[in-house]
Enzyme design. Structure first.
Site, mmCIF file in Angstrom:
data_model
loop_
_atom_site.group_PDB
_atom_site.id
_atom_site.type_symbol
_atom_site.label_atom_id
_atom_site.label_comp_id
_atom_site.label_asym_id
_atom_site.label_seq_id
_atom_site.Cartn_x
_atom_site.Cartn_y
_atom_site.Cartn_z
ATOM 1 N N CYS A 170 -2.048 -2.556 7.625
ATOM 2 C CA CYS A 170 -2.090 -3.518 6.398
ATOM 3 C C CYS A 170 -0.792 -4.210 6.561
ATOM 4 O O CYS A 170 -0.668 -5.490 6.015
ATOM 5 C CB CYS A 170 -2.264 -2.915 5.354
ATOM 6 S SG CYS A 170 -3.941 -2.289 5.183
ATOM 7 N N LYS A 189 -6.897 -5.106 -3.006
ATOM 8 C CA LYS A 189 -7.716 -5.616 -1.799
ATOM 9 C C LYS A 189 -8.551 -4.433 -1.224
ATOM 10 O O LYS A 189 -8.468 -3.465 -1.385
ATOM 11 C CB LYS A 189 -6.634 -6.042 -0.742
ATOM 12 C CG LYS A 189 -6.060 -5.090 -0.255
ATOM 13 C CD LYS A 189 -4.867 -5.547 0.766
ATOM 14 C CE LYS A 189 -4.126 -4.253 1.371
ATOM 15 N NZ LYS A 189 -4.779 -3.426 2.016
ATOM 16 N N ASP A 246 0.962 -1.157 0.019
ATOM 17 C CA ASP A 246 0.120 0.016 0.069
ATOM 18 C C ASP A 246 0.943 1.276 0.126
ATOM 19 O O ASP A 246 0.590 2.300 0.747
ATOM 20 C CB ASP A 246 -0.960 0.091 1.157
ATOM 21 C CG ASP A 246 -1.821 -1.435 1.191
ATOM 22 O OD1 ASP A 246 -2.054 -1.952 0.173
ATOM 23 O OD2 ASP A 246 -2.801 -1.190 2.018
#
Ligand code: VGL
Ligand code: ZN
Length: 241
Positions: free
Chosen positions: A189, A144, A46
């Site tokens: 995450c 995701k 990310d």
């Protein structure tokens, strides 16, 4: 005297006459010791505009990890990029619940959900991977959090703890048994991905200086405690070459 860094340790060791032959001083300047090899992958989690300066959910210091990851990537034959990729009106957005504000929580079918500012909406510039990230050899991008009613901090499994992203199958079918994690955010995450990696049988490293945290109500310390308890290894980028 408080010893705060390696140079001060060396200086005080020298003063105390502790530095003998070259072997001793060489070990104090330990060279990188970990070589990832063909069965390891770097998971770059990310590193998107939304989590960087000026983004909708900017993580403090997030921009500082970009050059660290670019350099670290040279040690890897296999690189995976992940991308938080939400629908508009996503279940993890505070704006989806009248009266709720970002960083409050709510109960969803799968448990407690932290509510975030709207972020990483599919197809927006905010959701794009940072253009400063230079990973030309990366092999797959895993998106995701794209199911409207379910969040997914983990790159392996959605927050319902049932729905797979397919990443474990991808890695296993390629013979990869070890993962190194970098990216954002350490306590969400990265941590959830690292803990799922352990659950799925991967040897798992988090490269601490290649991550930054949101740190909401002590979440960073809690994440390290949980990761360590599950066998996640905490390393620095300088340990890897
Ligand atoms: C993340 C909060 C919400 C992350 C993603 O990448 O750590 N955090 N969505
Ligand atoms: Zn998100």
């Amino acid at each position: 005297m408080v010893i705060t860094n390696r140079r001060m340790i060396l200086r005080s060791a020298a003063a105390a006459g502790l530095l003998g032959g070259i072997g001793m001083s060489a070990s104090l300047f330990a060279a990188p010791t970990i070589k990832p090899g063909p069965k390891a992958a770097l998971l770059v989690v990310d590193v998107q505009n939304c989590f960087l300066d000026g983004g909708t959910l900017a993580v403090k210091g997030g921009n500082e990890i970009v050059p660290v990851i670019n350099k670290l990537s040279q040690a890897f034959e296999n690189i995976v990029i992940t991308q938080d990729w939400h629908t508009a009106g996503h279940a993890s957005f505070a704006s989806s619940y009248p009266g709720k504000k970002p960083f409050e929580t709510t109960k969803l079918s799968y448990g407690t959900q932290v509510l975030w500012p709207d972020h990483c909406v599919q197809g927006t510039e905010d959701a794009a991977v940072s253009k400063d990230l230079k990973l030309p050899t990366a092999q797959i991008i895993i998106r995701k959090g794209f199911h409207k009613d379910t969040d997914s901090y983990s790159a392996f499994e959605e927050a319902d703890h049932k729905t797979s992203t397919g990443l474990a199958g991808y890695l296993k079918q390629r013979g990869i048994n070890t993962v190194y994690l970098a990216g954002l955010a350490t306590d969400f995450c990265v941590a959830w991905t690292a803990m799922d990696a352990r659950k799925l049988g991967f040897k798992t490293y988090v490269v601490e200086d290649a991550t930054r945290a949101i740190d909401l109500n002590g979440s960073l310390a809690a994440a390290w405690k949980q990761m360590t308890a599950r066998g996640v290894r905490r390393v620095q980028s300088g340990d890897i070459a």
